[in-house]
Design a protein around this motif. Structure first.
Motif, PDB file in Angstrom:
ATOM      1  N   SER A 291      -8.243  -0.114  -0.943  1.00 44.45           N
ATOM      2  CA  SER A 291      -8.074   0.829   0.302  1.00 44.45           C
ATOM      3  C   SER A 291      -9.116   0.596   1.321  1.00 44.45           C
ATOM      4  O   SER A 291     -10.259  -0.219   0.772  1.00 44.45           O
TER       5      SER A 291
ATOM      6  N   GLU B 179      -5.152  21.519  -8.497  1.00 47.38           N
ATOM      7  CA  GLU B 179      -5.801  20.309  -8.014  1.00 47.38           C
ATOM      8  C   GLU B 179      -4.782  19.199  -7.665  1.00 47.38           C
ATOM      9  O   GLU B 179      -4.860  18.457  -6.874  1.00 47.38           O
TER      10      GLU B 179
ATOM     11  N   GLU C 191      -3.942   4.874 -11.638  1.00 50.82           N
ATOM     12  CA  GLU C 191      -3.418   4.523 -10.311  1.00 50.82           C
ATOM     13  C   GLU C 191      -4.484   4.813  -9.124  1.00 50.82           C
ATOM     14  O   GLU C 191      -4.732   3.862  -8.177  1.00 50.82           O
ATOM     15  N   PHE C 192      -4.952   5.701  -9.074  1.00 49.69           N
ATOM     16  CA  PHE C 192      -5.838   6.102  -8.032  1.00 49.69           C
ATOM     17  C   PHE C 192      -7.222   5.313  -7.917  1.00 49.69           C
ATOM     18  O   PHE C 192      -7.618   4.760  -6.974  1.00 49.69           O
TER      19      PHE C 192
ATOM     20  N   GLN D  16       2.239   1.870  -3.418  1.00 48.37           N
ATOM     21  CA  GLN D  16       1.425   2.390  -4.405  1.00 48.37           C
ATOM     22  C   GLN D  16       1.272   3.778  -4.258  1.00 48.37           C
ATOM     23  O   GLN D  16       1.066   4.736  -4.838  1.00 48.37           O
TER      24      GLN D  16
ATOM     25  N   MET E 141      -3.851  17.480  -4.202  1.00 49.03           N
ATOM     26  CA  MET E 141      -3.662  15.779  -4.288  1.00 49.03           C
ATOM     27  C   MET E 141      -2.706  15.503  -3.205  1.00 49.03           C
ATOM     28  O   MET E 141      -2.427  14.495  -2.683  1.00 49.03           O
TER      29      MET E 141
ATOM     30  N   LEU F 137     -11.400   8.734  -1.106  1.00 48.62           N
ATOM     31  CA  LEU F 137     -10.666   9.991  -1.351  1.00 48.62           C
ATOM     32  C   LEU F 137      -9.687   9.593  -2.663  1.00 48.62           C
ATOM     33  O   LEU F 137      -9.909  10.625  -3.584  1.00 48.62           O
ATOM     34  N   PHE F 138      -9.163   8.492  -2.976  1.00 47.72           N
ATOM     35  CA  PHE F 138      -8.660   8.007  -3.990  1.00 47.72           C
ATOM     36  C   PHE F 138      -9.731   8.284  -5.106  1.00 47.72           C
ATOM     37  O   PHE F 138      -9.298   8.598  -6.365  1.00 47.72           O
TER      38      PHE F 138
ATOM     39  N   LEU G 269      -2.401  11.733   4.638  1.00 46.82           N
ATOM     40  CA  LEU G 269      -2.757  10.174   4.668  1.00 46.82           C
ATOM     41  C   LEU G 269      -1.513   9.627   5.097  1.00 46.82           C
ATOM     42  O   LEU G 269      -1.776   8.719   6.070  1.00 46.82           O
TER      43      LEU G 269
ATOM     44  N   ILE H 214       2.173   6.683  -6.693  1.00 41.91           N
ATOM     45  CA  ILE H 214       1.058   8.144  -6.947  1.00 41.91           C
ATOM     46  C   ILE H 214       1.569   9.297  -6.956  1.00 41.91           C
ATOM     47  O   ILE H 214       1.594  10.382  -7.491  1.00 41.91           O
TER      48      ILE H 214
ATOM     49  N   ILE I 215     -11.508  13.771 -10.122  1.00 41.30           N
ATOM     50  CA  ILE I 215     -11.189  15.009 -10.375  1.00 41.30           C
ATOM     51  C   ILE I 215     -10.191  14.969 -11.712  1.00 41.30           C
ATOM     52  O   ILE I 215      -9.956  16.004 -12.693  1.00 41.30           O
TER      53      ILE I 215
ATOM     54  N   GLN J  10       3.856  10.194  -9.657  1.00 43.52           N
ATOM     55  CA  GLN J  10       3.365  10.530 -10.810  1.00 43.52           C
ATOM     56  C   GLN J  10       2.622  12.067 -10.634  1.00 43.52           C
ATOM     57  O   GLN J  10       2.718  12.822 -11.684  1.00 43.52           O
TER      58      GLN J  10
ATOM     59  N   LYS K   7     -12.669   4.781   3.489  1.00 43.93           N
ATOM     60  CA  LYS K   7     -12.581   6.173   4.004  1.00 43.93           C
ATOM     61  C   LYS K   7     -11.395   6.554   2.798  1.00 43.93           C
ATOM     62  O   LYS K   7     -11.485   7.639   2.098  1.00 43.93           O
ATOM     63  N   GLU K   8     -10.315   5.937   2.737  1.00 46.27           N
ATOM     64  CA  GLU K   8      -9.252   6.250   1.897  1.00 46.27           C
ATOM     65  C   GLU K   8      -9.814   5.968   0.414  1.00 46.27           C
ATOM     66  O   GLU K   8      -9.355   6.767  -0.565  1.00 46.27           O
TER      67      GLU K   8
ATOM     68  N   LYS L 214      -7.114   2.331  -9.084  1.00 49.23           N
ATOM     69  CA  LYS L 214      -6.573   0.800  -8.544  1.00 49.23           C
ATOM     70  C   LYS L 214      -6.403   0.932  -7.119  1.00 49.23           C
ATOM     71  O   LYS L 214      -7.003  -0.134  -6.471  1.00 49.23           O
ATOM     72  N   MET L 215      -5.969   2.117  -6.483  1.00 52.50           N
ATOM     73  CA  MET L 215      -5.923   2.159  -5.202  1.00 52.50           C
ATOM     74  C   MET L 215      -7.244   2.136  -4.431  1.00 52.50           C
ATOM     75  O   MET L 215      -7.489   1.768  -3.063  1.00 52.50           O
TER      76      MET L 215
ATOM     77  N   LYS M 107     -12.447   9.966  -5.341  1.00 52.69           N
ATOM     78  CA  LYS M 107     -12.676  11.404  -5.838  1.00 52.69           C
ATOM     79  C   LYS M 107     -11.574  11.936  -6.606  1.00 52.69           C
ATOM     80  O   LYS M 107     -11.870  12.617  -7.562  1.00 52.69           O
ATOM     81  N   ASN M 108     -10.421  11.759  -6.197  1.00 57.25           N
ATOM     82  CA  ASN M 108      -9.214  12.231  -6.929  1.00 57.25           C
ATOM     83  C   ASN M 108      -9.431  11.714  -8.372  1.00 57.25           C
ATOM     84  O   ASN M 108      -8.955  12.437  -9.270  1.00 57.25           O
TER      85      ASN M 108
ATOM     86  N   MET N  87       0.839  -1.320   0.061  1.00 60.35           N
ATOM     87  CA  MET N  87      -0.020  -0.027   0.065  1.00 60.35           C
ATOM     88  C   MET N  87       0.734   1.008   0.129  1.00 60.35           C
ATOM     89  O   MET N  87       0.626   2.159  -0.640  1.00 60.35           O
TER      90      MET N  87
END
Lengths: 50, 277
Positions: free
Chosen positions: B251, A34, B243-244, A4, A38, B258-259, A45, A8, B265, A11, B254-255, B246-247, B261-262, A1
């Protein structure tokens, strides 16, 4: 985790750098903003996970 | 003379005046009216109605008003025959939507046509696949005229060497950079298959303006007219978005939110780049 999340992060940093290098931070100001947001969220996090 | 009789007489006279005037204006159908003819048609109708029922107004004044009004389109028609420039201003110019098989997005945008509407216009011409079209132009009357590719043009009997197989219409599977899952399902394919096909061509879904699967299984792609820079930025954003996503599946709730939502975006960002001119 963790791996990954870092992927991100890389990236996002890459996109940011690309916009800076190409001098497109103003042209795509909303996207730049944005991406920064992020990055901040990912940082928070990671801290929470610790 | 009583008013009602006067109205009837003026009405009958006005029908004759308007009949003569419309004869003078020519035989164009309603859909072919130019701006001037359209405005004149409305105005002379209004003047006619005013003159018939407004008994305090002089009939001759109404007729003169109508004549002066029809003189404008008559003069414009005459001058349009002499000047191409004036004709383009008055009647408008055609807009090319497809040239050498390539969709011209800028012109679609300019005329405020969506790909759906273009497809509908093509279907009205019995064309179900964009790849069959060599050239298509939207005429000022709103009609789409199409020239098919040589290989798709109708043949005369002696040209037919084999019996043509009954074909299905092409299925649109990407529109405006978005996959159409329903269409993919109908041909027993999914988005993963589509990504794989596009990867082979080094193309992302978001790079595609329109994609169709033809009856013979051939994939037709029309890519967005983007600069290299825009293509590169979209590709970076697309990778990050994937990637977001996939995550978000791996996850916690909660996480994951967030991912997700990103990812959304970033999808919006991709759209911004795509629409950027």
């Amino acid at each position: 985790m963790q791996h990954q999340t870092e992927k991100i992060e890389q990236q996002l940093a890459h996109i940011q750098k690309w916009l800076e290098d190409k001098d497109k931070t103003l042209e795509y100001a909303a996207i730049y903003e944005e991406i920064s947001k992020m990055e901040r969220e990912l940082l928070q996090l990671k801290e929470k996970r610790k | 003379m009583s008013d009602w009789l006067m109205v009837i007489i003026r009405g009958l006279l006005m029908v004759i005046v308007l009949f003569v005037c419309t004869k003078l204006l020519g035989k164009k159908q309603i859909s072919q009216l130019s701006f001037f003819e359209y405005v004149t048609g409305i105005t002379i109708g209004s003047i006619g109605a005013e003159v018939i029922t407004g008994l305090d107004r002089k009939f001759l004044h109404g007729v003169l008003g109508i004549l002066s009004f029809i003189s404008i389109p008559l003069a414009v028609d005459y001058l349009s025959l002499k000047s191409k420039k004036l004709r383009d201003i008055v009647e408008g110019e055609g807009t090319v939507f497809i040239q050498q098989g390539k969709l011209i997005e800028g012109n679609l945008k300019k005329e405020r046509y969506t790909t759906d509407e273009l497809m509908e216009l093509l279907r009205r011409k019995d064309i179900f696949s964009v790849s069959d079209v060599n050239f298509a132009i939207l005429e000022p009357s709103g009609e789409l005229n199409v020239m098919l590719k040589k290989s798709r043009m109708p043949v005369v009997q002696e040209d037919i060497k084999k019996i043509s197989q009954e074909g299905k219409p092409a299925e649109t599977i990407i529109m405006d950079g978005k996959p159409i899952e329903k269409a993919l399902n109908s041909i027993n394919r999914d988005v993963d298959w589509l990504r794989e096909q596009l990867e082979r061509r080094s193309v992302n879904i978001t790079d595609v303006f329109l994609a169709q699967i033809e009856a013979d299984g051939k994939l037709f792609l029309d890519l967005y007219d983007r600069s290299e820079d825009e293509r590169e930025l979209v590709s970076l954003l697309e990778k990050c978005r994937a990637e977001f996503l996939k995550m978000s599946k791996k996850s916690s709730e909660k996480e994951g939110l967030l991912f997700h939502k990103n990812a959304e975006i970033l999808e919006e960002c991709i759209r911004t780049v795509r629409q950027h001119e």
